[in-house]
Design a protein around this motif. Structure first.
Motif, PDB file in Angstrom:
ATOM      1  N   UNK A  94     -55.395  -6.624  32.003  1.00  0.00           N
ATOM      2  CA  UNK A  94     -56.260  -5.613  30.956  1.00  0.00           C
ATOM      3  C   UNK A  94     -55.132  -5.422  29.660  1.00  0.00           C
ATOM      4  N   UNK A  95     -53.928  -6.497  29.627  1.00  0.00           N
ATOM      5  CA  UNK A  95     -53.230  -6.434  28.675  1.00  0.00           C
ATOM      6  C   UNK A  95     -53.370  -7.535  27.656  1.00  0.00           C
ATOM      7  N   UNK A  96     -52.504  -7.564  26.567  1.00  0.00           N
ATOM      8  CA  UNK A  96     -52.528  -8.489  25.588  1.00  0.00           C
ATOM      9  C   UNK A  96     -51.943  -9.739  26.314  1.00  0.00           C
ATOM     10  N   UNK A  97     -52.493 -10.961  25.641  1.00  0.00           N
ATOM     11  CA  UNK A  97     -52.289 -12.379  26.226  1.00  0.00           C
ATOM     12  C   UNK A  97     -50.484 -12.681  26.456  1.00  0.00           C
ATOM     13  N   UNK A  98     -50.010 -12.143  25.261  1.00  0.00           N
ATOM     14  CA  UNK A  98     -48.622 -12.469  25.613  1.00  0.00           C
ATOM     15  C   UNK A  98     -47.749 -11.022  26.242  1.00  0.00           C
ATOM     16  N   UNK A  99     -48.312 -10.328  27.103  1.00  0.00           N
ATOM     17  CA  UNK A  99     -47.473  -9.235  27.547  1.00  0.00           C
ATOM     18  C   UNK A  99     -46.533  -9.523  28.425  1.00  0.00           C
ATOM     19  N   UNK A 100     -45.226  -9.219  28.261  1.00  0.00           N
ATOM     20  CA  UNK A 100     -44.210  -9.120  29.382  1.00  0.00           C
ATOM     21  C   UNK A 100     -44.515  -8.369  30.546  1.00  0.00           C
ATOM     22  N   UNK A 101     -45.177  -8.728  31.411  1.00  0.00           N
ATOM     23  CA  UNK A 101     -45.667  -7.971  32.659  1.00  0.00           C
ATOM     24  C   UNK A 101     -45.642  -9.070  33.944  1.00  0.00           C
ATOM     25  N   UNK A 102     -45.133  -8.247  35.295  1.00  0.00           N
ATOM     26  CA  UNK A 102     -45.558  -9.030  36.649  1.00  0.00           C
ATOM     27  C   UNK A 102     -46.091  -7.737  37.368  1.00  0.00           C
ATOM     28  N   UNK A 103     -46.688  -8.342  38.657  1.00  0.00           N
ATOM     29  CA  UNK A 103     -47.213  -7.155  39.422  1.00  0.00           C
ATOM     30  C   UNK A 103     -45.993  -6.836  40.682  1.00  0.00           C
ATOM     31  N   UNK A 104     -46.366  -6.020  41.616  1.00  0.00           N
ATOM     32  CA  UNK A 104     -45.564  -5.489  42.580  1.00  0.00           C
ATOM     33  C   UNK A 104     -44.615  -6.451  43.253  1.00  0.00           C
ATOM     34  N   UNK A 105     -45.205  -7.752  43.209  1.00  0.00           N
ATOM     35  CA  UNK A 105     -44.617  -8.796  43.950  1.00  0.00           C
ATOM     36  C   UNK A 105     -43.708  -9.779  43.194  1.00  0.00           C
ATOM     37  N   UNK A 106     -43.669  -9.057  41.835  1.00  0.00           N
ATOM     38  CA  UNK A 106     -43.061  -9.950  40.822  1.00  0.00           C
ATOM     39  C   UNK A 106     -43.460 -11.392  40.490  1.00  0.00           C
ATOM     40  N   UNK A 107     -44.950 -11.367  40.571  1.00  0.00           N
ATOM     41  CA  UNK A 107     -45.899 -12.418  39.992  1.00  0.00           C
ATOM     42  C   UNK A 107     -46.518 -11.917  38.599  1.00  0.00           C
ATOM     43  N   UNK A 108     -46.735 -13.003  37.898  1.00  0.00           N
ATOM     44  CA  UNK A 108     -47.623 -12.821  36.829  1.00  0.00           C
ATOM     45  C   UNK A 108     -49.071 -12.211  37.177  1.00  0.00           C
ATOM     46  N   UNK A 109     -49.641 -11.439  36.500  1.00  0.00           N
ATOM     47  CA  UNK A 109     -50.876 -10.766  37.090  1.00  0.00           C
ATOM     48  C   UNK A 109     -51.826 -11.573  37.288  1.00  0.00           C
TER      49      UNK A 109
END
Ligand code: GLN
Length: 413
Positions: A94-109
């Motif tokens: 649900x984020x923009x294509x270039x968002x800096x984010x990872x999930x709870x296991x440190x993987x890209x969503x």
């Protein structure tokens, strides 16, 4: 010689959206800033390899994010799902294509946002591959899907690299959490070259049709991907392909899709067809304005929404046989876009003889609006080629037997 009404229908759709001149070409990649905003194209390829297109269907542009689902499919095919899932999750962000984010296991969503796509790119050709070997593997594989040798726009990639602070930050973040091993610069270089592979709308339609067909190339018949890989790829496209517009897209258009900032947009109807559009002006979410409009119209007109409760069925043309002077075309199942396409294809290929052609609808269940139009147009073209035409419709499934020129198709019982 009978001709197909489908390209005319596609041209009409392009005319309907031509007036939409809102949106801007992507400007964060210097080379894209000066791109011509005017080209407009649409192309379809069925799983049987029939290609239809209209507009600027031969203009090349860079794939950008449209490369992501194909790279994902190749990674799944090469490494298997366990290794791929360990690196990248399958949750919509649900984020923009270039968002800096990872999930709870440190993987890209997911593999459709840049963080996921940079990680997936690193899985191709093994962790110790050079950038050039990895990119060449992707280029070759994309070329095989397209059915021609694709090339890389290195000038554009160079220009993107000069302004790639955002993707560099993402790569550093991925390295920090051990998702990738390569130097951040090399990871971004490799991913950027993948994005800079050049295609036309027609290429994209053919490439997507392989995913629609469960991995069998629609034209060469070569098995390029496992059906399971295609299913997974389509699932991720459906939930995350349109970034923070994914929910809206799934509700209104209902087709697994992927957009790219150069203006391309692909959609896949599982088991039926691949669709591609090209128009460079983008909305605020980075999706092509006119591309989105074309998909909305196609989905509505053709009844392509995946969640549609209208039945679908294969093998729409049951048989074409001749008895004396009469040719019977026997149809079956639910008449949607794919069904009418097979009807039209069959009549264009068939050498009609005798003087009467009867379209037998006694085994037809329902008609979608686009199929009514396509099938009547096909019948009219048989009539205009000098045959008498009639329909056999004991259950009145075809609600309207008037042709586009106002004449009425005769009915037999
Ligand atoms: N190469 C582009 C980027 O990484 C692709 C983005 C896109 O098409 N959405 O920023």
């Amino acid at each position: 010689m009978l001709t197909m009404p489908i390209p005319e229908y596609l041209s009409e759709i392009l005319d309907n959206v031509r007036a939409h001149t809102s949106g801007e070409v992507a400007d964060y990649i210097p080379e894209l800033k000066s791109a011509n905003p005017h080209p407009l194209a649409v192309a379809l390829c069925t799983v049987d390899g029939h290609i239809y297109s209209s507009g600027d269907d031969e203009i090349e542009f860079t794939m950008q994010s449209i490369s992501k689902p194909f790279a994902y499919a190749l990674a799944l095919q090469e490494c298997g799902p366990t290794e791929v899932f360990a690196a990248v999750a399958v949750e919509p962000s649900g984020e923009a294509f270039n968002e800096l984010s990872l999930d709870g296991e440190n993987r890209p969503m997911n593999p459709m946002i840049n963080a996921g796509a940079i990680a997936i790119n690193q899985l191709i050709n093994g962790a110790d591959s050079t950038v050039e070997d990895r990119v060449e593997k992707l280029r070759k594989y994309f070329s095989e899907l397209a059915g021609r040798e694709l090339t890389i726009d290195r000038v554009l990639a160079e220009s993107e690299l000069g302004a790639a602070d955002r993707n560099m930050s993402i790569a550093h973040m991925l390295r920090n959490y051990g998702v990738i091993e390569d130097e951040a610069h090399d990871a971004v270089l490799s991913y950027t070259l993948q994005c800079a592979i050049k295609v036309t709308a027609r290429d994209l339609a053919v490439m997507t049709a392989t995913l629609a067909a469960g991995g069998t190339h629609p034209i060469t018949g070569k098995k390029l991907l496992d059906a399971r890989v295609c299913r997974l790829t389509l699932s991720v496209m459906a939930s995350a392909g349109m970034y923070d517009e994914a929910g809206q897209w799934l509700s209104t258009v209902g087709i697994p899709a992927k957009s790219g900032v150069a203006g391309g947009l692909i959609g896949i109807l599982p088991g039926q067809l691949g669709i591609a559009t090209f128009s460079p002006r983008l909305n605020a979410k980075g999706n092509s304005v006119r591309g989105v409009e074309i998909f909305k119209q196609l989905s509505d007109d053709m009844g392509l929404h995946l969640m549609s409760t209208e039945p679908v069925s294969g093998h729409a043309v049951r048989s074409i046989t001749r008895e004396g002077d009469t040719t019977f075309i026997r149809m079956q199942g639910a008449m949607n876009f794919s069904a009418s396409e097979s009807f039209l294809h069959a009549i264009v290929e068939h050498k009609f003889q005798g003087n009467l052609v009867v379209l037998d609808l006694s085994r037809v269940l329902t008609f979608h609006s686009v199929a009514i139009r396509m099938i009547k147009e096909g019948l009219k073209r048989i009539r205009d080629a000098g045959f008498e035409v009639a329909i056999l419709d004991p259950d009145d499934v075809l609600p309207d037997v008037r042709f586009s020129d106002g004449t009425v198709c005769s009915q037999i019982t």
